[in-house]
Scaffold this motif. Structure first.
Motif, PDB file in Angstrom:
ATOM      1  N   MET A   1       0.846  -1.205   0.000  1.00 42.86           N
ATOM      2  CA  MET A   1       0.000   0.000   0.000  1.00 42.86           C
ATOM      3  C   MET A   1       0.882   1.255   0.000  1.00 42.86           C
ATOM      4  O   MET A   1       1.827   1.335   0.774  1.00 42.86           O
TER       5      MET A   1
ATOM      6  N   ASN B   1      -8.793  -1.988   1.575  1.00 44.29           N
ATOM      7  CA  ASN B   1      -8.113  -2.021   0.291  1.00 44.29           C
ATOM      8  C   ASN B   1      -8.881  -1.164  -0.711  1.00 44.29           C
ATOM      9  O   ASN B   1      -9.996  -1.495  -1.087  1.00 44.29           O
ATOM     10  N   LEU B   2      -8.264  -0.071  -1.131  1.00 46.80           N
ATOM     11  CA  LEU B   2      -8.962   0.859  -2.026  1.00 46.80           C
ATOM     12  C   LEU B   2      -9.167   0.276  -3.421  1.00 46.80           C
ATOM     13  O   LEU B   2     -10.048   0.698  -4.149  1.00 46.80           O
ATOM     14  N   GLU B   3      -8.342  -0.694  -3.776  1.00 47.86           N
ATOM     15  CA  GLU B   3      -8.464  -1.323  -5.094  1.00 47.86           C
ATOM     16  C   GLU B   3      -9.810  -2.031  -5.245  1.00 47.86           C
ATOM     17  O   GLU B   3     -10.347  -2.132  -6.339  1.00 47.86           O
ATOM     18  N   SER B   4     -10.328  -2.520  -4.103  1.00 47.16           N
ATOM     19  CA  SER B   4     -11.566  -3.293  -4.168  1.00 47.16           C
ATOM     20  C   SER B   4     -12.808  -2.405  -4.299  1.00 47.16           C
ATOM     21  O   SER B   4     -13.906  -2.881  -4.525  1.00 47.16           O
ATOM     22  N   LEU B   5     -12.620  -1.106  -4.139  1.00 45.71           N
ATOM     23  CA  LEU B   5     -13.776  -0.197  -4.206  1.00 45.71           C
ATOM     24  C   LEU B   5     -14.273  -0.065  -5.632  1.00 45.71           C
ATOM     25  O   LEU B   5     -13.492   0.088  -6.564  1.00 45.71           O
TER      26      LEU B   5
ATOM     27  N   TRP C   1     -11.521   9.080  -2.887  1.00 48.98           N
ATOM     28  CA  TRP C   1     -10.200   8.575  -3.303  1.00 48.98           C
ATOM     29  C   TRP C   1      -9.871   9.062  -4.723  1.00 48.98           C
ATOM     30  O   TRP C   1      -8.764   9.486  -5.006  1.00 48.98           O
TER      31      TRP C   1
ATOM     32  N   PHE D   1     -15.090   5.867  -2.498  1.00 50.99           N
ATOM     33  CA  PHE D   1     -14.540   5.704  -3.851  1.00 50.99           C
ATOM     34  C   PHE D   1     -14.322   7.067  -4.524  1.00 50.99           C
ATOM     35  O   PHE D   1     -13.261   7.341  -5.085  1.00 50.99           O
TER      36      PHE D   1
ATOM     37  N   GLN E   1     -19.783   3.332   0.499  1.00 46.45           N
ATOM     38  CA  GLN E   1     -18.665   2.853  -0.327  1.00 46.45           C
ATOM     39  C   GLN E   1     -18.417   3.794  -1.515  1.00 46.45           C
ATOM     40  O   GLN E   1     -17.282   4.106  -1.854  1.00 46.45           O
TER      41      GLN E   1
ATOM     42  N   GLU F   1      -2.004   6.256  -0.066  1.00 43.19           N
ATOM     43  CA  GLU F   1      -3.180   5.447   0.258  1.00 43.19           C
ATOM     44  C   GLU F   1      -3.352   5.338   1.775  1.00 43.19           C
ATOM     45  O   GLU F   1      -4.470   5.461   2.295  1.00 43.19           O
TER      46      GLU F   1
END
Lengths: 168, 212
Positions: free
Chosen positions: A1, B23-27, A45, A42, A38, A5
């Protein structure tokens, strides 16, 4: 990571309560609240590049999170509205400070579902102690317009809560 | 209702049981109109690329075109390429610009609405051009070597036969009906794909308007 992040997730951990509140304001059932929660993370980010360290994370986050909630598209617009259960007796008859606050919030969130998306954002900013000018600046409307809309939203909320047979 | 009481309750409403993704990838973001449109656009873009490759390869596979109809076929394909290239360039610009959520709510909404509206218009114009061209290309490829003969027959019938005008009128009416059908279909298709998002965005924009 990556460090970026990790830094982002640390910010989110600190402010997750606010994101949860926004999700509750905009969606009336738990599954949709989770989806919106969520989605907001998203979008935060994705927009993280635009966050300038000199401003407060929370200020930037409120704006992006609310815009994400406003632009969120309900999966099924024709879905029947949530039928609310009676507020649990343990809360309803509670005389203690905690019970009273719980009850107030329960009625407040129910009433909020009937406001439009912009009114919800205005009420949110108001509860977070933003002035009319700051509300206007964040929404891109005039201070006067923000004041009028906030007063209307408050009146409507009062009426809606009264309709539920509650008053505070 | 006392808002100060509500503020106190609001401030105390802390839920520590909420979990954030580790885990931001899973978003996966998928529910905003913009994300939905982007998803549709991405899919359509690759569909167009696939169609174009198929149309380029079709004469080689079927091997039914005469030299003249090959020239006509590829000229039509090239003509179709121009609006597609313009569309693709706009697609990339549009795709990159969308989703600036750190703007004020009004600016974010306005940008999303007008970009989407502008893009939908380009898309509709392109569809109006591409649909009949695809039809002609399909006709050419389908008729193959018979294409010239069929055209000769139609012209011959129109000029030589007594009821030529009637036959030509029937052909013309059929063509116009087909084109009207195309237009209605495109309007419905664009509306189904993007119209509901445009309406939703516009409705929220209206909520921001000055109240008297």
């Amino acid at each position: 990571m990556s460090t970026k992040e990790k830094e982002f997730l640390a910010h989110i951990e600190k402010h997750k309560g606010i994101i949860h509140k926004i999700s509750k304001m905009y969606m009336d059932n738990e599954d949709e609240q989770k989806d919106l929660f969520q989605e907001i993370i998203f979008q935060l980010w994705k927009s993280y590049e635009s966050f300038k360290q000199q401003s407060q994370f929370s200020t930037w986050m409120y704006r992006v999170a609310l815009n994400a909630a406003i632009l969120y598209y309900k999966k099924d617009q024709r879905k029947p509205k949530t039928v609310y259960e009676t507020i649990p007796e343990s809360i309803a008859i509670g005389e203690g400070d905690w019970e009273v606050k719980e009850l107030q919030l329960e009625h407040f969130y129910r009433a909020l579902q009937k406001l439009d998306k912009i009114e919800k954002a205005i009420v949110f900013y108001h509860l977070e102690n933003y002035s009319h000018k700051e509300i206007g600046d964040n929404l891109g409307i005039t201070e006067g317009n923000a004041r009028v809309k906030l007063n209307r939203a408050k009146t409507r909320l009062k009426e809606l809560i009264k309709e539920q047979g509650y008053e505070f | 209702m006392n808002f100060d009481d509500l503020k106190a309750a609001w401030n105390n409403d802390l839920d520590d049981s909420i979990n954030i993704p580790q885990n931001l990838e899973s978003l996966k973001g998928a529910q905003s109109p913009i994300e939905k449109v982007k998803k549709n656009l991405r899919l359509e873009f690759w569909l167009y690329v696939a169609f174009y490759v198929i149309f380029i390869a079709l004469p080689f596979v079927t091997n039914r075109l005469t030299p003249v109809s090959t020239v006509v076929y590829y000229t039509l394909l090239l003509t179709m390429f121009m609006p597609m290239a313009y569309y693709t360039a706009n697609f990339y610009k549009f795709y990159g610009r969308l989703n600036r959520l750190s703007f004020t709510t009004k600016d974010s909404l306005d940008e999303a609405y007008f970009e989407l509206k502008h893009f939908t218009e380009i898309y509709t114009v392109m569809q109006h051009f591409i649909a009949p061209t695809c039809f002609l290309l399909g006709l050419l490829a389908g008729l193959g070597q018979k294409a010239g003969k069929t055209l000769d027959k139609i012209v011959g019938v129109a000029y030589l036969q007594h009821d030529g005008i009637i036959i030509l009128s029937i052909l013309l009416i059929s063509f116009i009906t087909l084109m009207i059908g195309f237009i209605i279909y495109i309007k419905w298709y664009v509306n189904r794909l993007y119209g509901k998002y445009l309406n939703e965005l516009n409705a929220i924009r209206k909520e921001l308007k000055e109240t008297e």
